[in-house]
Design an enzyme around this catalytic site. Structure first.
Site, PDB file in Angstrom:
ATOM      1  N   HIS A 131       1.207  -1.098  -0.219  1.00 46.85           N
ATOM      2  CA  HIS A 131       0.122   0.342  -0.167  1.00 46.85           C
ATOM      3  C   HIS A 131       1.231   1.125   0.076  1.00 46.85           C
ATOM      4  O   HIS A 131       2.023   1.346   0.754  1.00 46.85           O
ATOM      5  CB  HIS A 131      -0.881  -0.064   1.441  1.00 46.85           C
ATOM      6  CG  HIS A 131      -2.180   0.717   1.094  1.00 46.85           C
ATOM      7  ND1 HIS A 131      -1.870   1.827   1.479  1.00 46.85           N
ATOM      8  CD2 HIS A 131      -3.032   0.672   1.166  1.00 46.85           C
ATOM      9  CE1 HIS A 131      -3.321   3.120   1.596  1.00 46.85           C
ATOM     10  NE2 HIS A 131      -3.937   2.289   1.354  1.00 46.85           N
TER      11      HIS A 131
ATOM     12  N   ASP B 113       2.936  -4.755   8.025  1.00 50.25           N
ATOM     13  CA  ASP B 113       1.840  -4.136   7.679  1.00 50.25           C
ATOM     14  C   ASP B 113       0.490  -4.499   7.984  1.00 50.25           C
ATOM     15  O   ASP B 113       0.500  -5.529   7.061  1.00 50.25           O
ATOM     16  CB  ASP B 113       2.275  -3.029   6.826  1.00 50.25           C
ATOM     17  CG  ASP B 113       0.674  -2.545   6.348  1.00 50.25           C
ATOM     18  OD1 ASP B 113      -0.317  -2.675   6.808  1.00 50.25           O
ATOM     19  OD2 ASP B 113       0.511  -1.846   4.845  1.00 50.25           O
TER      20      ASP B 113
ATOM     21  N   GLN C 187      -4.584  -5.236   7.378  1.00 53.45           N
ATOM     22  CA  GLN C 187      -5.182  -6.547   6.799  1.00 53.45           C
ATOM     23  C   GLN C 187      -5.471  -7.657   6.778  1.00 53.45           C
ATOM     24  O   GLN C 187      -5.920  -8.351   6.939  1.00 53.45           O
ATOM     25  CB  GLN C 187      -5.256  -6.315   4.820  1.00 53.45           C
ATOM     26  CG  GLN C 187      -5.659  -5.225   3.941  1.00 53.45           C
ATOM     27  CD  GLN C 187      -6.914  -4.477   4.157  1.00 53.45           C
ATOM     28  OE1 GLN C 187      -8.034  -5.237   4.481  1.00 53.45           O
ATOM     29  NE2 GLN C 187      -7.449  -3.372   3.932  1.00 53.45           N
TER      30      GLN C 187
ATOM     31  N   LYS D  60     -10.240  -0.203  10.443  1.00 55.40           N
ATOM     32  CA  LYS D  60     -10.878  -1.431   9.494  1.00 55.40           C
ATOM     33  C   LYS D  60     -11.049  -2.896  10.131  1.00 55.40           C
ATOM     34  O   LYS D  60     -11.112  -3.660  10.247  1.00 55.40           O
ATOM     35  CB  LYS D  60      -9.531  -1.925   8.800  1.00 55.40           C
ATOM     36  CG  LYS D  60      -9.138  -0.462   7.889  1.00 55.40           C
ATOM     37  CD  LYS D  60      -7.760  -0.879   7.032  1.00 55.40           C
ATOM     38  CE  LYS D  60      -7.386   0.095   6.430  1.00 55.40           C
ATOM     39  NZ  LYS D  60      -8.719   0.777   4.987  1.00 55.40           N
TER      40      LYS D  60
ATOM     41  N   CYS E  41      -4.575   2.274  -3.892  1.00 53.48           N
ATOM     42  CA  CYS E  41      -3.406   2.914  -3.009  1.00 53.48           C
ATOM     43  C   CYS E  41      -2.298   1.797  -3.321  1.00 53.48           C
ATOM     44  O   CYS E  41      -1.885   1.702  -2.761  1.00 53.48           O
ATOM     45  CB  CYS E  41      -3.731   2.787  -1.898  1.00 53.48           C
ATOM     46  SG  CYS E  41      -4.963   4.279  -1.226  1.00 53.48           S
TER      47      CYS E  41
HETATM   48  C1  PLP Z   1      -2.163  -3.037   3.636  1.00 48.94           C
HETATM   49  C2  PLP Z   1      -2.696  -1.933   3.650  1.00 48.94           C
HETATM   50  N1  PLP Z   1      -1.863  -1.086   4.658  1.00 48.94           N
HETATM   51  C3  PLP Z   1      -2.284   0.238   4.573  1.00 48.94           C
HETATM   52  C4  PLP Z   1      -3.506   0.812   4.403  1.00 48.94           C
HETATM   53  C5  PLP Z   1      -3.566   2.412   5.113  1.00 48.94           C
HETATM   54  O1  PLP Z   1      -4.761   2.706   6.321  1.00 48.94           O
HETATM   55  P1  PLP Z   1      -4.819   4.096   6.775  1.00 48.94           P
HETATM   56  O2  PLP Z   1      -5.758   4.327   5.590  1.00 48.94           O
HETATM   57  O3  PLP Z   1      -5.777   3.509   7.974  1.00 48.94           O
HETATM   58  O4  PLP Z   1      -3.207   4.216   7.360  1.00 48.94           O
HETATM   59  C6  PLP Z   1      -3.803   0.313   3.967  1.00 48.94           C
HETATM   60  C7  PLP Z   1      -5.608   0.920   4.005  1.00 48.94           C
HETATM   61  O5  PLP Z   1      -6.231  -0.030   3.128  1.00 48.94           O
HETATM   62  C8  PLP Z   1      -4.176  -1.412   3.051  1.00 48.94           C
HETATM   63  O6  PLP Z   1      -5.279  -1.644   3.560  1.00 48.94           O
END
Ligand code: PLP
Length: 403
Positions: free
Chosen positions: A118, A194, A197, A220, A361
Site C-alpha cells: 500500500h 503492515d 488487513q 478496518k 492505493c
Molecule cells: C495493507 C494496507 N496498508 C495500509 C493501509 C492504510 O491504512 P490507513 O489508511 O488506515 O492508514 C491500508 C488501507 O487500506 C491497507 O490496506
C-alpha cells in the site's frame, strides 16, 4: 459453516438494519461499526468528555482509567508483553511514518518491501532516499504468493529493515510472517509488519511472531475512523526519539531544552482522540468475543462461495491465487472490456452493493503490470451467503453488458 451467529451479529450494526438492504463488501477500506462501539464513543461524550494524563479531577481520572483499560485490551488482543508497547495513532499510515521518521537509518542502509505495498508502506521509505537510504522490492510469484527464495536473495548486509505487508489489500494473500521475521533477524534486520488487513481478520500474536513493529487501523476492524495502533518491542520503542513533539510527550522543559517522556506518551502528542480510542477498545472486545479464528473461517467460506460462483464468467480475471483459501476475504477482479469503476457503479445502482474500484492505493503494482486497477469485494463478519448469491447474480448481469 463456522459457529458464528451471523444473524445475531448483523443486529448489532445499525446501518445493516435500515429499510433498504445494503450489501457492504468494502470492508478492506473501512468496516461498519456495531452499536457497542457507537455506545462506547457516546459514553465518553455523555459522561466524561475530558482529557487524559493531565487533569486530576474526577472526569480526567475517568478518561485516564478508560485509556489505560483500552491499552490493556489492545495489548491482550495482540499478546504484547507490556501495555507500554502499544501506541495509539490515527491509522496505519501514521504508525508506519512514526517508524520511518524515527528509526536511525543512515546513508547506505536499505529498507526491503514487497511489490504489493500500500502507498502507506511505500512512500515513507521512498522519502528516505533524500538521506541516502536505499529501498529494494521483493517481487512476488506470478500468482501473488510470497517468493521466499527471492526474499532470501535480497537480504544483503545493507538491509536494516524489512517493512512488509502482512496481508495484501490488493489480493488478500497473507505472507508467511513468522518465517520472514526469523530469516530477517538472522540477517540482523528489524521487521515492521503492515497488518492493516491482517489484524481484523485472523489472530496475531506479536510474541510468537517475534515481530519488532506492527501497524494496523482501528477503522478496518469495527473501530472508529481515525484510530490506529503501533505495536513495538519496548526496548526498541524506548530507543526512538520523538516523532510529533509537544504536549504530553515531555516530562519537563526549559527555554533551551526538554526531557522526553517515556513510551508510549512520547509518541502520543497533544490531546488524543479519547472517544476514538475508547471505541477502538470496544471494537477489539467485540472481535475477541467472536474469536478471530472464526472470523477467518467465515470469510474464507464466503470467498469460496463467490469464487465458485463467478469462476468461468466471460472476461473475468481474479488477481492473486486461484484458491480462495489463499485470498482471505478479498476478491479483486476485472471484467475484460469494462472499467472497474463502472462495475462498482452498476452494482451500487442495481442492488445497493458497495465494492471498491481503482488502484486501492497499490498504484505501483498496477503500473508494473500495465493495469489501471480492479474491482474489489472484501468481506467481513456480517456478510452472508445470501449476499454472496446476490452479488454473483448481479455481477453476471453486469458481465452480460460487456460487448
Ligand atoms: C495493507 C494496507 N496498508 C495500509 C493501509 C492504510 O491504512 P490507513 O489508511 O488506515 O492508514 C491500508 C488501507 O487500506 C491497507 O490496506
Amino acid at each position: 459453516m463456522s459457529k458464528m451467529d451471523v444473524e445475531k451479529i448483523r443486529r448489532d450494526f445499525p446501518v445493516l438494519n435500515q429499510k433498504k438492504p445494503l450489501i457492504y463488501f468494502d470492508n478492506a477500506c473501512v468496516t461498519l461499526k456495531p452499536r457497542q462501539v457507537i455506545e462506547a464513543i457516546n459514553r465518553y461524550y455523555n459522561e466524561f468528555p475530558s482529557c487524559a494524563g493531565r487533569s486530576s479531577h474526577r472526569l480526567g481520572r475517568m478518561v485516564d482509567e478508560e485509556i489505560d483499560k483500552t491499552r490493556e485490551v489492545v495489548a491482550k488482543f495482540f499478546n504484547a508483553k507490556k501495555t507500554d508497547e502499544i501506541i495509539f495513532t490515527r491509522n496505519t499510515t501514521e504508525a508506519v511514518n512514526l517508524i520511518s521518521h524515527t528509526l536511525p537509518l543512515k546513508h547506505g542502509d536499505k529498507v526491503l518491501t514487497t511489490d504489493k505495498e500500500h502507498n502507506s508502506n511505500l512512500v515513507p521509505w521512498q522519502l528516505l532516499a533524500g538521506k541516502g537510504v536505499k529501498h529494494a522490492v521483493v517481487k512476488s510469484k506470478s500468482d501473488g504468493i510470497f517468493d521466499m527464495e527471492a526474499f532470501k536473495a535480497s537480504l544483503d548486509n545493507d538491509v536494516k529493515l524489512v517493512s512488509m505487508v502482512y496481508t495484501s489489500n490488493l489480493d488478500g494473500v497473507t505472507n508467511p510472517a513468522r518465517e520472514i521475521i526469523k530469516i530477517a533477524h538472522d540477517h540482523h534486520a528489524l521487521v515492521l509488519l503492515d497488518a492493516a488487513q491482517t489484524a481484523p481478520h485472523r489472530p496475531i500474536d506479536v510474541r510468537a511472531l517475534d515481530v519488532d513493529f506492527l501497524a494496523c487501523s482501528g477503522h478496518k476492524m469495527l473501530g472508529p475512523s481515525g484510530t490506529g495502533i503501533l505495536y513495538g518491542k519496548a526496548a526498541l520503542l524506548e530507543s526512538l526519539p520523538h516523532y510529533i513533539a509537544g504536549g504530553g510527550t515531555v516530562i519537563d522543559t526549559t527555554y533551551e531544552s526538554f526531557k522526553p517522556e517515556k513510551v508510549p506518551e512520547r509518541f502520543e502528542a497533544g490531546l488524543q482522540d479519547y472517544a476514538g480510542i475508547i471505541g477502538l477498545g470496544a471494537a477489539l472486545q467485540y472481535l475477541s468475543k467472536i474469536g478471530l479464528q472464526d472470523v477467518e473461517r467465515h470469510e474464507t467460506e464466503l470467498n469460496r462461495t463467490i469464487t465458485d460462483g463467478i469462476n468461468g464468467m466471460k472476461g473475468l480475471s481474479i488477481i492473486g491465487p486461484a484458491d480462495p483459501v489463499l485470498r482471505g476475504g478479498i476478491i479483486s477482479f476485472n471484467l475484460k472490456g469494462m472499467d472497474p469503476h463502472e462495475i462498482a457503479m452498476l452494482l451500487d445502482r442495481s442492488a445497493n452493493i458497495a465494492i471498491r474500484s481503482g488502484a486501492h492505493c497499490v498504484h505501483s503494482w498496477f503500473n508494473a503490470h500495465g493495469m489501471k486497477g480492479s474491482a474489489r469485494a472484501s468481506l467481513y463478519i456480517y456478510n452472508t451467503k445470501e449476499e454472496c448469491s446476490v452479488f454473483i447474480e448481479q455481477l453476471k448481469k453486469v458481465a452480460s453488458l460487456v460487448k
